[in-house]
Design an enzyme around this catalytic site. Structure first.
Site, short mmCIF file in Angstrom:
data_model
loop_
_atom_site.label_atom_id
_atom_site.label_comp_id
_atom_site.label_asym_id
_atom_site.label_seq_id
_atom_site.Cartn_x
_atom_site.Cartn_y
_atom_site.Cartn_z
N MET A 114 -2.64 -3.90 13.97
CA MET A 114 -4.01 -3.63 14.42
C MET A 114 -4.35 -2.17 14.20
SD MET A 114 -6.82 -4.56 15.84
CE MET A 114 -8.15 -3.39 16.18
N HIS A 130 -3.15 -1.45 4.56
CA HIS A 130 -4.27 -2.21 5.12
C HIS A 130 -4.83 -1.51 6.35
CE1 HIS A 130 -6.32 -6.13 6.09
NE2 HIS A 130 -6.29 -5.58 7.29
N GLU A 131 -3.95 -1.17 7.27
CA GLU A 131 -4.40 -0.59 8.54
C GLU A 131 -4.96 0.82 8.34
OE1 GLU A 131 -4.75 -2.62 10.82
OE2 GLU A 131 -3.42 -4.18 10.06
ZN LIG Z 1 -7.47 -5.84 8.94
#
Ligand SMILES: [Zn+2]
Length: 898
Positions: free
Chosen positions: A307, A341-342
């Protein structure tokens, strides 16, 4: 967030995603209007916060906390009532005074919670006039054991029982830790203060500002104020942690782990540094916070692995730590992929945030696209671009069913927002970006991205804000194409209707219809006559070439286009594979292309294989076309080609298994093993230390595929290595996978004993997972019973049941429903509407349709049944079409038996 689906074995990913990557809601007709209409909200717009000061006092041992929130806000219209989000909180006192005169303070006369709406309303005796105020609320709450709101994870650290706290707020869970305006458009600044026990530390979005001793020996930690941001990005972790840092430009980069695990995060730290350097350049805006941590946490979640909290990324250990005893090449790639990605979200999502969940793809599509781009840039030797085909397939698989939804979709409820984290939002979003970037050119695209981020920094946007910036940067009509692909559901089908060679040039006629798996008429309707076209229309950017000739770009609009290519020879559509559409050739053109298969670039080989399989599944091409192509692959073809072929061979075998055609299944399995075993033999079981990454991955994938195909020699060899303890890290997971899949009771007991004795949290949850992987229904039942106990750990049980559902979907679904209350306790509240449908979605039993529908009717409000509809569509499609190609495949086999 990073979807945890990417951590499934890659070979079976496309198969699993067909059912696991579930869409949110049946396509709402009004989505277009909503995307450009009034902002969505679940709260009255009578007040708006600008700053939260939150003082938190966790009672870790008793899993509860008390807190005081001081919120600076603007009242926008006269009101006696302030309504904000809150869930599971108990309120002691609330008072408010104007920003300038604390003496004005009035206390709320009534505090009314509404757990169903997840709101609390503070009633005051007299109206609040418009203006600035400070609101002070004293309250208490619970610390959960699932990743929603403030939660704890228990783990064993070198024989010591430990408990650490973390937060997970996306999409709508901040309201479980503090009352507030918990919607992405209500951006505010945050100052967090937390008391921690002696010997512990805490991490949040910003660096520590102060650290003072408390009378009980603990410490009071206060963090610097964040920039303006959305509530779902606030983060806190507290526990017995270690932290390592490096500097990149003006940023302190850190990794935070449980004590002793820091060396295993070294790769992620170094990788993050390279990623940050690249993004600072690409986005043209340096990372704006003073520090960026990545916090590793034991445990797992069935729907996400990481996240993007601003300045403090949260990642489950299995997606960030590299344990030299168990980690593989694929784990290294995964760790970089997740970090990339994060970190992309720190700009796309954190700095600039979608106004409402309708445009979630702006976050997730972009982060997914950036992660692939990063892999290609930092490790060109991995050829990550070849994985773009698999990710596009995941999207198309879902998008070609009538239960799909547009990339931009109307979201009304918290559960719908949760269900939006699916293959359409992630992988279709990514594929559409790739196509548009290819259409406008990479420099124009980058300039558009920079302009968009610069214009909307610290603000909120809708998709059209991006298209406007892009159109200005690119001077090309991007918006019209983007709307076609993001506001409409479905996959275009580009058909090569006519091809002729004249005067040294190839003249093509292309028509466009729709590729649908469960509504075949949409494709069939695309006859030669333009007026007869049915289904959806798109403006489709198409790139075509004759083999070895120059690529020619065109836009197929209005259902038809003519193109001339230099040179004569086999014609390739979607050359370079940037397009989001399927390509259907005339039989002659396909034969010419097949004959040249080995000369095609690997990326186009993969695209052709993918299209060919999907088209044959939908009845638009004979299955023999795919079998012919796959039969041409040589043992030394690219590893990714074999990976894809292996995946489809296992899928066909599963279709035989679903229809209980034992003899035909055995015959097919023999053929499939005959194709894959020589490739594994070429690679060998024991890797040279310098083996290429993709060969290492392929070895593990082939072992898994041959295991699924019941290869007796392979199973014996894996068992031998397991019993003799010959499991080097690179092979350990592959060997254990084979043993688990074909386990007898003694093997299962042995794996169970290993799991029980394991002290590393990461290895432990992996071993418990394997207990759910057995072919044997009796052992699957034992795994399900085990999942209901405390033994696997609070966050591992739901995953264990999901693992059983891969092989035994009906068994797992029935069991979970029979123990619904106990299973729900092991899934966070907003994921429940996804979790149960997911278990049944891989079923091939017609009875599952009614079971899923009954579950939806009994336990979910109508607007939260999107995942039920998608699971039903997937099962219905499998029941109806799963076996349709088998006779054809059987006939092809008979003709090709060697
Ligand atoms: Zn994402």
């Amino acid at each position: 967030m990073t979807s945890s689906l990417s951590s499934l074995p890659r070979l079976t990913l496309c198969v699993l995603l067909a059912a696991l990557g579930l869409p949110a809601v049946a396509a709402p007709a009004a989505s277009t209007a909503n995307a450009i209409g009034l902002p969505t909200t679940q709260l009255p717009r009578s007040a708006s916060p600008t700053h939260y000061d939150i003082a938190l006092r966790p009672d870790m041992a008793n899993a509860r906390f008390s807190a005081v929130a001081t919120i600076t806000l603007d009242v926008l219209q006269p009101t006696r009532v302030l309504t904000m989000n809150a869930a599971g909180l108990a309120f002691d006192r609330a008072s408010i005074h104007t920003a300038t005169a604390a003496a004005d303070e009035i206390t709320a006369t009534r505090i009314v919670g509404n757990e169903e709406q997840q709101t609390v309303s503070l009633h005051f005796a007299r109206p609040l006039a418009p203006g600035g105020y400070q609101l002070r609320i004293a309250y208490r709450g619970a610390i959960g054991d699932q990743a929603a709101g403030l939660f704890y994870l228990d783990y064993d650290n070198g024989g010591r029982k430990q408990r650490a706290l973390y937060t997970q707020f996306e999409n709508s869970e901040a309201r479980r830790m503090f009352p507030g305006w918990d919607e992405p458009a209500y951006k505010a600044t945050f100052a967090l203060e937390v008391a921690v026990p002696a010997g512990q530390t805490a991490v949040s979005n910003m660096p520590l500002q102060s650290d003072s001793a408390l009378p009980d020996g603990g410490r009071l930690l206060r963090f610097a104020t964040t920039p303006r941001m959305s509530t779902y990005l606030l983060f806190l972790a507290a526990g017995d942690f270690e932290r390592a840092t490096v500097r990149e430009g003006g940023t302190e980069l850190g990794v935070v782990t449980q004590r002793g695990a820091l060396p295993q995060a070294r790769f992620a730290l170094d990788a993050s540094r390279a990623v940050l350097r690249d993004y600072n350049d690409y986005f043209g805006l340096p990372y704006p916070l003073p520090k960026l941590d990545n916090v590793a946490a034991p445990g797992r979640h069935q729907f996400f692995s990481a996240m993007e909290n601003w300045g403090a990324i949260f990642t489950f250990e299995n997606a960030i730590l590299l344990d030299p005893a168990i980690s593989t090449q694929a784990d290294r790639q995964q760790a970089l992929l997740v970090a990339a990605h994060e970190i992309a979200h720190q700009w796309f999502g954190d700095l600039v945030t979608m106004r409402w969940w309708d445009d979630l793809w702006l976050n997730e599509g972009f982060a997914s696209w950036m992660e692939s781009r990063t892999m290609q840039r930092l490790h060109p030797e991995w050829h990550w671009e070849l994985n773009n085909i698999g990710s596009r397939e995941a999207a198309m698989d879902q998008d070609a069913l009538s239960s799909s939804h547009p990339v931009v979709q109307h979201i009304a409820t918290v559960e719908q927002a949760n269900q939006a984290f699916d293959s359409i939002t992630y992988q279709k979003g990514e594929a559409v970006i790739r196509m548009l970037e290819d259409y406008v050119g990479s420099e124009a695209w980058r300039d558009g991205v920079r302009a968009y981020l610069g214009r909307h920094a610290y603000g909120n946007t809708v998709s059209d804000d991006l298209w406007r910036a892009m159109e200005q940067a690119a001077h090309k009509p991007v918006t019209a194409i983007a709307h076609d692909f993001t506001l409409q559901t479905g996959v275009p089908l580009i058909r090569l209707a006519d091809v002729a060679c004249r005067d040294g040039a190839t003249h093509l006629t292309l028509t466009q219809s729709e590729f649908s798996k469960d509504q075949p008429a949409k494709a069939q309707a695309a006859g030669a006559t333009q007026g007869a076209l049915k289904g959806t229309h798109w403006r489709v950017p198409v790139v075509a070439q004759t083999l070895g000739g120059a690529r020619v770009s065109t836009v197929v609009a209005g259902g038809r286009a003519s193109v001339s290519l230099p040179g004569c020879g086999a014609v390739l559509l979607n050359a370079g594979q940037a397009g989001y559409y399927r390509s259907l050739y005339t039989p002659g053109a396909l034969a010419a292309l097949s004959a040249s298969f080995a000369q095609l670039p690997t990326l186009d080989q993969l695209g052709l294989l993918a299209d060919s399989w999907a088209l044959s599944q939908a009845g638009l091409q004979p299955a023999s076309a795919w079998l012919d192509l796959a039969d041409r692959a040589r043992p030394d073809a690219a590893p990714q080609v074999w990976s894809r072929i292996g995946g489809v061979l296992v899928e066909i075998q599963q279709a035989y298994r679903n229809t209980a055609q034992t003899e035909a299944q055995a015959r097919f399995a023999r053929y499939a093993r005959g194709r894959l075993a020589p490739v594994l033999a070429r690679l060998g079981w024991d890797a040279a230390p310098d083996v290429a990454a993709q060969d290492a991955n392929l070895r593990a994938e082939l072992i898994a595929a041959l295991s699924a195909l019941n290869d007796p020699g392979l199973i014996t060899e894996a068992r031998r290595r397991f019993v003799e303890g010959q499991m080097p890290p690179t092979l350990r997971r592959a060997i254990l996978g084979v043993v688990a899949e074909h386990a007898d009771a003694a093997d299962w007991d042995r794996l169970h004993a290993l799991a029980r004795a394991e002290t590393s949290a990461m290895t432990r949850s992996e071993l418990y997972d394997l207990l759910g992987a057995s072919d044997d229904p009796a052992l699957a039942r034992r795994a399900l019973q085990l999942a209901l106990t405390e033994e696997p750990g609070a966050t591992s049980s739901a995953t264990l049941i999901s693992r059983v559902a891969v092989k035994h979907p009906d068994l797992a679904f029935d069991f979970a429903l029979a123990h619904r209350t106990e299973v729900e306790a092991k899934v966070d509240p907003t994921s429940r509407s996804r979790y149960f449908p997911q278990l049944g979605s891989l079923s091939a039993d017609p009875a599952m349709v009614a079971k899923l529908q009954a579950y939806g009717r009994s336990y979910l409000p109508p607007e939260s049944r999107g995942d039920v509809h998608a699971a039903v569509a997937a099962v219905q499609y499998r029941v109806k079409n799963g076996a349709a190609r088998l006779p054809e495949i059987g006939a092809w086999l008979a003709a090709h038996e060697r």
